[in-house]
Design an enzyme around this catalytic site. Structure first.
Site, PDB file in Angstrom:
ATOM      1  N   HIS A 287       4.027  -4.468   0.773  1.00  0.00           N
ATOM      2  CA  HIS A 287       3.482  -3.119   0.632  1.00  0.00           C
ATOM      3  C   HIS A 287       1.978  -3.120   0.361  1.00  0.00           C
ATOM      4  O   HIS A 287       1.393  -2.080   0.092  1.00  0.00           O
ATOM      5  CB  HIS A 287       4.211  -2.345  -0.479  1.00  0.00           C
ATOM      6  CG  HIS A 287       5.483  -1.702  -0.007  1.00  0.00           C
ATOM      7  ND1 HIS A 287       6.720  -2.262  -0.224  1.00  0.00           N
ATOM      8  CD2 HIS A 287       5.707  -0.571   0.698  1.00  0.00           C
ATOM      9  CE1 HIS A 287       7.647  -1.480   0.315  1.00  0.00           C
ATOM     10  NE2 HIS A 287       7.061  -0.447   0.875  1.00  0.00           N
TER      11      HIS A 287
ATOM     12  N   HIS B 127       6.060  -5.602  -3.710  1.00  0.00           N
ATOM     13  CA  HIS B 127       5.791  -6.940  -3.168  1.00  0.00           C
ATOM     14  C   HIS B 127       4.658  -6.889  -2.153  1.00  0.00           C
ATOM     15  O   HIS B 127       4.156  -5.823  -1.807  1.00  0.00           O
ATOM     16  CB  HIS B 127       7.062  -7.574  -2.597  1.00  0.00           C
ATOM     17  CG  HIS B 127       7.673  -6.784  -1.478  1.00  0.00           C
ATOM     18  ND1 HIS B 127       7.276  -6.929  -0.183  1.00  0.00           N
ATOM     19  CD2 HIS B 127       8.628  -5.832  -1.493  1.00  0.00           C
ATOM     20  CE1 HIS B 127       7.964  -6.107   0.572  1.00  0.00           C
ATOM     21  NE2 HIS B 127       8.791  -5.423  -0.199  1.00  0.00           N
TER      22      HIS B 127
ATOM     23  N   LYS C 150      12.669  -1.203  -6.685  1.00  0.00           N
ATOM     24  CA  LYS C 150      12.288  -2.475  -6.081  1.00  0.00           C
ATOM     25  C   LYS C 150      10.881  -2.818  -6.560  1.00  0.00           C
ATOM     26  O   LYS C 150      10.014  -1.946  -6.629  1.00  0.00           O
ATOM     27  CB  LYS C 150      12.264  -2.353  -4.559  1.00  0.00           C
ATOM     28  CG  LYS C 150      13.636  -2.268  -3.957  1.00  0.00           C
ATOM     29  CD  LYS C 150      13.645  -2.938  -2.589  1.00  0.00           C
ATOM     30  CE  LYS C 150      14.993  -2.799  -1.928  1.00  0.00           C
ATOM     31  NZ  LYS C 150      14.976  -1.915  -0.774  1.00  0.00           N
TER      32      LYS C 150
HETATM   33  N1  ARG Z   1       9.735   3.598   2.008  1.00  0.00           N
HETATM   34  C1  ARG Z   1       9.550   3.144   3.348  1.00  0.00           C
HETATM   35  C2  ARG Z   1       9.515   1.626   3.393  1.00  0.00           C
HETATM   36  O1  ARG Z   1       9.241   0.985   2.402  1.00  0.00           O
HETATM   37  C3  ARG Z   1       8.278   3.664   3.982  1.00  0.00           C
HETATM   38  C4  ARG Z   1       8.171   5.159   4.095  1.00  0.00           C
HETATM   39  C5  ARG Z   1       7.094   5.562   5.034  1.00  0.00           C
HETATM   40  N2  ARG Z   1       6.877   6.961   5.138  1.00  0.00           N
HETATM   41  C6  ARG Z   1       7.673   7.824   5.783  1.00  0.00           C
HETATM   42  N3  ARG Z   1       7.360   9.083   5.761  1.00  0.00           N
HETATM   43  N4  ARG Z   1       8.716   7.429   6.465  1.00  0.00           N
HETATM   44  O2  ARG Z   1       9.761   1.056   4.454  1.00  0.00           O
END
Ligand code: ARG
Length: 570
Positions: free
Chosen positions: A135, A132, A129
């Site tokens: 983030h 964007h 992805k």
């Molecule tokens: N990849 C996830 C997202 O974009 C966030 C991950 C955050 N960290 C974790 N340990 N859950 O929503």
């Protein structure tokens, strides 16, 4: 100054009330900063004492004020139950200037965190992805907290918990095998991957057998099949290559990219442990941990088909990090929408018998970002890519610089520092939990409370120092030249900067540093307009140049801590 005033109070107390049960070390923390200037620079409230001494606080304040006599440090007045201290301005100016000059680049640094480790899970983007604007906050808040913790002596470990696990990667491989080529993905990067994914769904509507193919490929990833793993790693690599461009631009880095797939062989033992501790329950064929007793919906551990979930992998990740890094704190810098998820996994870990789960794990939540008044939604196809935002910011900054400083040499480089800085600043300006709306006019305003404004003030300080006659700053300073209200206010903010940094760390709130450095910039500009820096009296000029010098130093540190560069000219 805090410790000096505390020492005065302590001495006064020892004389007037030797029986007062108050430890000298506690006094500093009891000193308050009065809401109004007329009430002095620090105030000591006597209400706590009045309880132990069983006396009227106003009487205590009066007695103490008569006992304390050190005009070289501060004048003292009593007002009701308070002792108000007014610094000796000349002394305060000298001490502050000398203190900052003695620690160039590290005013506010400490070793408070020495020997302690913090893990920070931030940015944590999803494979295939594009990066964007959703983030942006996690990335810059995390990166700023990394800098702040390290500045305070902590060992900080930055972890990008990549979203690289899920059935969609099986589908993507299937699509790649049908319609993709290596060159296509190498050239197109993440966009090519998302195109493949879109195509998969279109074609699968016509030919449902594709879904089975996708599942089969995902099974192969789970089973470490060499071909599946090779393609999957390639996708991961391509996504990271694109993301790293953005990270480099933002000055962000990580110590580990162990993402969700890293835990594929580490979830088994977690499930076994849950089973053994009697925490797993069956629910419609799935396995869950019941959290009803804690007013939460159940935490899903295994799906009906035995597949793990986001939560399962987070449980494994927390245990792995504890074992690997022996952290004293582990922060998850993730949007507030996931707050239930984190409350659930923290609770499950606690139920598993890990007491540190409730004291050391923390969800550092933040609000949503909208763009020019419109909320972003992947589903409705309204996405704003960070790369585009940064490019536009640099372009706009370049326009402004061309207009304002046509003679500047390295315009492009400054435009990069200012454009990127403006975007980062906007994400760190307000308390984390507030939703933010990204508006170009506001973000790039050189006069408002913005990154460019603070950077501009830094460049102004540099220019003042550059233009001063040789040696002017080295003359013996006369600190009477820094006794006016504006100089004193600036000195005061500088002297309080270290407290702002440690407060930001305690609350995991970079905006406290943003606020502090912005206020210092504003106070400097006021000082600059109200005073002639190169005064006829060389001793006064030296004092003002020194104040400019320490302001420049502290602004640079503040900008660094929130992830902005400091241009010498603008
Ligand atoms: N990849 C996830 C997202 O974009 C966030 C991950 C955050 N960290 C974790 N340990 N859950 O929503």
């Amino acid at each position: 100054m805090r410790s000096q005033i505390a020492a005065l109070v302590s001495k006064g107390l020892a004389k007037a009330y030797p029986n007062a049960e108050i430890r000298a070390g506690d006094i500093g923390g009891m000193l308050e900063i009065p809401p109004e200037k007329s009430m002095g620079d620090f105030a000591f409230p006597c209400f706590k004492l009045s309880k132990t001494l069983r006396m009227n606080p106003a009487v205590i304040a009066k007695t103490l004020s008569e006992t304390i006599d050190d005009p070289a440090t501060a004048r003292v007045e009593c007002a009701g139950g308070y002792l108000n201290f007014f610094f000796n301005r000349e002394n305060f100016a000298r001490q502050t200037v000398e203190a900052v000059l003695a620690k160039p680049g590290s005013w506010g640094a400490s070793d408070a965190g020495k020997g302690r480790t913090v893990c920070m899970d931030y940015s944590s983007i999803n494979i295939a992805k594009r990066f964007h604007i959703g983030h942006l906050s996690t990335t810059v808040i995390g990166s700023s907290l990394m800098r702040i913790y390290r500045f305070l002596g902590w060992n900080a470990v930055g972890i990008n918990h990549l979203g690289d696990w899920g059935t969609q990667f099986g589908k993507m491989i299937a699509a790649y095998k049908h319609w993709g080529t290596k060159e296509m993905v190498e050239q197109g990067g993440v966009s090519a991957l998302s195109d493949l994914y879109v195509r998969f769904h279109q074609e699968a509507e016509k030919d449902p057998s594709l879904e089975d193919e996708g599942r089969a490929w995902f099974k192969k990833i789970e089973d470490d099949d060499p071909e599946a793993m090779e393609i999957f790693s390639f996708f991961r690599e391509m996504t990271l290559k694109d993301a790293k461009k953005v990270y480099d631009e933002l000055g962000v880095s990580f110590d580990s990219y162990a993402g969700e797939s890293f835990y594929k062989d580490k979830t088994g033992p977690v499930v076994a442990a849950l089973e053994e501790k009697g925490l797993l329950k069956e629910s419609d064929g799935a396995r869950i941990v019941d959290l009803e007793a804690y007013d939460m919906p159940p935490c899903l551990i295994l799906k009906q088909d035995g597949a793990t979930l986001y939560a399962t992998r987070d449980l494994a990740a927390a245990l792995y990090r504890k074992e690997t890094y022996h952290f004293d704190r582990c922060l998850y810098i993730v949007a507030y929408q996931q707050s239930l998820h984190f409350r659930q996994i923290f609770k499950v870990l606690e139920l598993m018998g890990y007491p540190w789960a409730s004291s050391e794990l923390k969800h550092v939540a933040f609000g949503m970002v909208s763009y020019e008044g419109r909320s972003l939604s992947t589903r409705q196809g309204y996405v704003v890519y960070l790369e585009d935002v940064l490019a536009k910011a640099k372009e706009k900054a370049l326009d402004i610089i061309r207009e304002k400083s046509p003679n500047l040499e390295n315009k492009e480089d400054v435009a990069r520092q200012v454009g990127v800085g403006a975007v980062v600043y906007s994400a760190l300006q307000n308390g984390r939990i507030k939703d933010v709306d990204f508006q170009w006019d506001r973000v790039l305003n050189f006069d408002g409370e913005t990154g460019p404004y603070v950077q501009y003030t830094y460049a102004r300080c540099s220019s003042v120092l550059r233009k001063a006659p040789e040696g002017a700053a080295d003359n013996a300073p006369d600190y009477k030249g820094l006794c006016d209200d504006d100089s004193q206010y600036l000195l005061r903010l500088i002297s309080l900067f270290p407290e702002a940094v440690s407060d930001a760390c305690d609350k995991d709130e970079p905006s406290i540093v943003t606020r502090a450095v912005t206020d210092i910039a504003k106070a400097y500009n006021k000082f600059y307009y109200e005073n002639r820096i190169l005064d006829d009296d060389p001793a006064v000029a030296a004092a003002r140049l020194k104040l400019t010098d320490i302001t420049r130093d502290v602004i640079k540190t503040g900008l660094y801590l929130i992830g902005l560069e400091a241009p010498e000219r603008m």
